[in-house]
Design an enzyme around this catalytic site. Structure first.
Site, PDB file in Angstrom:
ATOM      1  N   GLY A  22      -0.475   4.467  -1.543  1.00  6.33           N
ATOM      2  CA  GLY A  22      -1.739   4.979  -1.027  1.00  6.33           C
ATOM      3  C   GLY A  22      -1.580   6.231  -0.199  1.00  6.33           C
ATOM      4  O   GLY A  22      -0.476   6.773  -0.026  1.00  6.33           O
TER       5      GLY A  22
ATOM      6  N   ASN B  13      -9.547   7.989  12.720  1.00  4.19           N
ATOM      7  CA  ASN B  13      -9.855   8.460  11.366  1.00  4.19           C
ATOM      8  C   ASN B  13      -8.761   9.363  10.816  1.00  4.19           C
ATOM      9  O   ASN B  13      -8.488  10.428  11.377  1.00  4.19           O
ATOM     10  CB  ASN B  13     -11.172   9.246  11.378  1.00  4.19           C
ATOM     11  CG  ASN B  13     -12.367   8.368  11.665  1.00  4.19           C
ATOM     12  OD1 ASN B  13     -12.430   7.728  12.711  1.00  4.19           O
ATOM     13  ND2 ASN B  13     -13.321   8.339  10.755  1.00  4.19           N
TER      14      ASN B  13
ATOM     15  N   GLY C 230       0.814  -1.214   0.000  1.00  2.82           N
ATOM     16  CA  GLY C 230       0.000   0.000   0.000  1.00  2.82           C
ATOM     17  C   GLY C 230       0.847   1.263   0.000  1.00  2.82           C
ATOM     18  O   GLY C 230       0.383   2.326   0.404  1.00  2.82           O
TER      19      GLY C 230
ATOM     20  N   TYR D 216     -15.061  -4.918   7.580  1.00  2.00           N
ATOM     21  CA  TYR D 216     -13.676  -4.433   7.534  1.00  2.00           C
ATOM     22  C   TYR D 216     -13.008  -4.569   8.894  1.00  2.00           C
ATOM     23  O   TYR D 216     -11.875  -5.051   9.004  1.00  2.00           O
ATOM     24  CB  TYR D 216     -13.683  -2.974   7.074  1.00  2.00           C
ATOM     25  CG  TYR D 216     -12.318  -2.334   6.986  1.00  2.00           C
ATOM     26  CD1 TYR D 216     -11.316  -2.882   6.194  1.00  2.00           C
ATOM     27  CD2 TYR D 216     -12.044  -1.154   7.670  1.00  2.00           C
ATOM     28  CE1 TYR D 216     -10.064  -2.283   6.093  1.00  2.00           C
ATOM     29  CE2 TYR D 216     -10.800  -0.549   7.577  1.00  2.00           C
ATOM     30  CZ  TYR D 216      -9.811  -1.118   6.789  1.00  2.00           C
ATOM     31  OH  TYR D 216      -8.579  -0.523   6.692  1.00  2.00           O
TER      32      TYR D 216
END
Length: 322
Positions: free
Chosen positions: A16, A167, A13, A138
């Protein structure tokens, strides 16, 4: 940071939102980083992770690759969301063990916490209930990686760190509606409304739910640090990353509207889900184990994110599935 000089590191990743920050920090510290793209290494398929580890022989692996989206995506695609994330982490953990990797740094999700966890979430709360329904596929897939790493550590001595950021937001986030989370989705709505002089913006839910937002660069610093240190007395336990500030969705959208110059009505739609009622984590273990604290204030982070979005709209709004 001299720890990383000359070390071979794989970051899944790595192209990303979060991965680019982690790669940049590692490279700046002298690491030799490989960040394979999914088009070249499909971690959901058996054997791909093993071949990657065998080819590059890293001393550390950072597993940041994930299939993610906002509430809408979670509700529409729960099965592939669960399966892809479960398989990627499972294959990476086993490949790292079999390949003799010194340390495997796994990034979990705050979505794994139970729906009604007392705030602030402590790492010991992780197994005290079922996650919020839209986040459960998830979140549970990611929790399975923690169990996998823990049993491997106990039986085989595999070394790992398991990091749970709250978050994330910041420049470089995804703004396409199919995958955007709350902050980029609200920034896009408010910017477009301000540009056309709209009288109102429709917002999902009631606005009463809360979130804790962590600036992406702060998260990257902690994740890189997790690759350097021994977790001491609790090496098998996860580590929360938070910003020490719980913010309601109402306050979030009001702040964004003010920053982008939208002065119309915020029209709430209570028929749409709020998601988890409250979200805020106890980040004290990160401070003790990693010597880490967040640095970016919420307002400054939002300004930086909005500025990046306005300067890079085509990139920000690109459909990741196109």
């Amino acid at each position: 940071m001299r720890f990383w000089t000359g070390r071979r590191v794989v970051v899944t990743g790595g192209a990303g939102f979060l991965g680019r920050r982690v790669v940049a920090l590692l490279e700046a510290a002298g690491a030799r980083v490989v960040a394979p793209r999914s088009i070249d290494v499909d971690l959901t398929q058996p054997g791909h992770a093993e071949r990657m580890i065998s080819e590059h022989r890293p001393s550390e692996v950072f597993h940041l690759a994930a299939q993610v989206g906002g509430i809408g995506y979670n509700l529409a695609q729960p099965a592939p969301l669960y399966l892809a994330n479960l398989l990627m982490g499972t294959h990476i953990i086993e490949a790292a063990r079999l390949g003799g990797v010194d340390n495997t740094i796994l990034v979990g999700t705050v979505c794994s916490y139970p729906k009604f966890t007392p705030v602030p979430f402590a790492e010991t709360d992780l197994w005290n209930g079922y996650p919020e329904e839209s986040n459960a596929p998830y979140g549970i897939a990611k929790k399975a990686h923690l169990i996998h790493a823990q049993v491997n550590a106990l039986q085989y001595g595999q070394r790992f760190a398991y990091i749970i950021p709250t978050n994330l937001y910041g420049p470089g986030d995804k703004f396409h509606p199919s995958v955007s989370h709350v902050i980029p989705a609200l920034i896009k709505k408010c910017v477009e409304a301000a540009e056309v002089g709209a009288s109102h913006v429709d917002v999902w839910g009631t606005g009463s739910a809360s979130r804790e937002y962590l600036y992406v660069d702060d998260a990257a610093r902690a994740i890189v640090r997790a690759g350097e240190v021994d977790a001491g007395d609790g090496p098998l336990e996860p580590i929360n990353l938070g910003a020490d500030r719980e913010v309601t969705i109402k306050e979030t959208v009001e702040t964004i509207a003010e920053l982008v110059g939208f002065t119309g009505e915020l029209r709430w739609d209570p028929s749409k889900p709020d998601g988890q009622p409250r979200r805020g984590v106890d980040g004290s273990r990160a401070n003790v184990v990693l010597g880490w604290k967040p640095e970016m204030s919420f307002d400054e982070g939002l300004r930086a994110t909005i500025d990046w979005y306005l300067a890079n709209r085509a990139e920000a709004e690109r459909d990741p599935h196109a």
